[in-house]
Design a protein around this motif. Structure first.
Motif, PDB file in Angstrom:
ATOM      1  N   PHE A  15      -1.785 -12.173  -4.856  1.00 39.99           N
ATOM      2  CA  PHE A  15      -0.513 -12.481  -4.173  1.00 39.99           C
ATOM      3  C   PHE A  15       0.129 -13.201  -5.315  1.00 39.99           C
ATOM      4  N   ALA A  63       5.076  -4.946  -6.387  1.00 41.79           N
ATOM      5  CA  ALA A  63       6.139  -4.978  -5.415  1.00 41.79           C
ATOM      6  C   ALA A  63       6.904  -6.167  -5.706  1.00 41.79           C
ATOM      7  N   TYR A  93      -1.557  -4.750  -6.572  1.00 44.82           N
ATOM      8  CA  TYR A  93      -2.938  -4.548  -6.543  1.00 44.82           C
ATOM      9  C   TYR A  93      -3.406  -3.201  -6.966  1.00 44.82           C
ATOM     10  N   TYR A 115       4.100  -1.942   3.124  1.00 42.24           N
ATOM     11  CA  TYR A 115       5.449  -2.354   2.686  1.00 42.24           C
ATOM     12  C   TYR A 115       5.518  -1.749   1.276  1.00 42.24           C
ATOM     13  N   ALA A 116       4.312  -1.641   0.443  1.00 41.36           N
ATOM     14  CA  ALA A 116       4.273  -1.444  -0.817  1.00 41.36           C
ATOM     15  C   ALA A 116       3.043  -0.255  -0.981  1.00 41.36           C
ATOM     16  N   CYS A 151       0.597  -5.391   2.467  1.00 43.03           N
ATOM     17  CA  CYS A 151       1.021  -4.903   1.080  1.00 43.03           C
ATOM     18  C   CYS A 151       0.705  -3.334   1.148  1.00 43.03           C
ATOM     19  N   TYR A 152      -0.209  -2.845   1.873  1.00 38.84           N
ATOM     20  CA  TYR A 152      -0.736  -1.294   1.928  1.00 38.84           C
ATOM     21  C   TYR A 152       0.274  -0.685   2.670  1.00 38.84           C
ATOM     22  N   SER A 202       8.719  -0.892  -4.437  1.00 39.60           N
ATOM     23  CA  SER A 202       7.484  -0.788  -5.267  1.00 39.60           C
ATOM     24  C   SER A 202       7.175   0.411  -6.042  1.00 39.60           C
ATOM     25  N   ILE A 242      -6.261  -7.066  -4.647  1.00 34.83           N
ATOM     26  CA  ILE A 242      -4.999  -7.654  -4.461  1.00 34.83           C
ATOM     27  C   ILE A 242      -4.764  -9.121  -5.195  1.00 34.83           C
ATOM     28  N   VAL A 275       3.476  -8.961  -4.751  1.00 34.28           N
ATOM     29  CA  VAL A 275       2.080  -8.786  -4.900  1.00 34.28           C
ATOM     30  C   VAL A 275       1.883  -7.469  -5.866  1.00 34.28           C
ATOM     31  N   ILE A 335      11.532  -4.443   0.115  1.00 34.81           N
ATOM     32  CA  ILE A 335      10.479  -4.313  -0.842  1.00 34.81           C
ATOM     33  C   ILE A 335      10.424  -3.156  -1.483  1.00 34.81           C
TER      34      ILE A 335
END
Lengths: 151, 172
Positions: B104, B139, B150, B68-69, B65-66, B117, B102, B148, B115
């Motif tokens: 999910f 995101a 975060y 793609y977002a 996630c860090y 975000s 985070i 997700v 994605i």
């Protein structure tokens, strides 16, 4: 109390106090640089980088380069993977929360450990709560975390 | 040189938000991420292993996630017409990471997903003279499904003479 393994773990068998296998990670300037190059999209114009610019980092609070904190979060997720199926970590309701306590510097070796602190039912889900910690070879706590997985 | 406006703690406003950031997830970006964190679980690299683990195919690792977002504070700060403390021409300083949480939200991220975000200032807070900013990143995938969210907290200004790491025992 036992040690959990992803291939055999079950909600019924888990007990509070069960532990996760220890995961050991070492950082070097090369691994820190690789994370920046492969995991962080895009460029930052005129950015003084605490992680990859040793001369800038020497002037800062840590006195040298450190890894990106989110890399340490990823190591904690890898620790969870040793004990739980990936789908239990990615499921709706799963969580991972980390606080950095000391820098993870190039040359450091950190051992990540975890313990089950609760198992519970909530909204039809079977949840396991954990406390995780990363400790360097000096005995300093590098990171503390909590996690919830869905089994 | 035109004068620069630095995004200091007093300039930041809760609710400041970045433009959307769009990232297309591919098998290669997943493989690169795994290489970056030295992750060898075949669930992320091998279709058969992923299916054996109960997935429809390869999935992105949880903390990707860090990637793609990503937390796009630079874009957020630029949208306010400012530069980050790390970008200051005079006396640049870092604003190190202190915590992240985070959650999910159910939708798996797979190769081919796109994605989108955003990064928003969720909270400004102080502890023992140190000043922090917590960002919230949310995101969604190309179907509009939440993937997700975060938080990502940074120390923005240090109290003189303090070790900030003693002061971060607080969830964002």
């Amino acid at each position: 109390m036992g040690t959990l393994h992803a291939g055999t773990v079950s909600f019924e068998a888990i007990q509070v106090g069960d532990t996760l296998p220890t995961l050991v990670k070492e950082e070097s300037q090369e691994t820190i640089d690789a994370y920046r190059a492969l995991a962080i999209p895009g460029e930052r114009t005129n950015w003084k980088d605490l992680h990859t610019d040793p001369s800038f980092a020497r002037q800062g609070i840590f006195g040298g380069t450190v890894n990106m904190g989110v890399a340490t979060v990823s190591y904690l997720a890898q620790l969870l993977e040793t004990a739980f199926p990936v789908r239990s970590i990615l499921a709706r309701g799963a969580r991972l929360s980390m606080q950095a306590r000391q820098p993870f510097r190039a040359g450091d070796v950190v051992s990540f450990t975890g313990t089950v602190v609760a198992k519970r039912h909530d909204a039809g889900q079977r949840l396991v709560d954990l406390e995780l910690v990363g400790t360097n070879t000096l005995g300093d706590t590098v990171a503390r975390a909590t996690a919830t997985v869905v089994l | 040189m035109a004068s620069e406006r630095i995004y200091e703690w007093d300039v930041a406003r809760e609710g400041d938000e970045s433009p959307p950031f769009v990232f297309e997830v591919t098998r290669d970006t997943i493989a690169d991420y795994c290489k970056a964190i030295r992750l060898e679980n075949p669930v992320y690299l091998d279709e058969d292993a992923a299916r054996a683990a109960g997935f429809p195919g390869i999935v992105a690792p949880p903390t990707m996630c860090y990637t793609y977002a990503p937390m796009r504070r630079v874009d957020l700060i630029a949208a306010r017409g400012c530069v980050a403390p790390e970008q200051a021409h005079e006396r640049p300083r870092s604003t190190p990471f202190v915590s992240s949480a985070i959650a999910f939200l159910g939708a798996l991220v797979r190769p081919g997903d796109v994605i989108s975000s955003t990064t928003r200032v969720l909270e400004k807070w102080e502890r023992r003279g140190n000043r922090f900013i917590t960002f919230l990143i949310t995101a969604r995938n190309q179907r509009g499904e939440p993937v997700v969210e975060y938080t990502y907290a940074c120390i923005w200004e240090y109290a003189k003479g303090r070790n900030v790491r003693d002061d971060v025992a607080r969830s964002p």
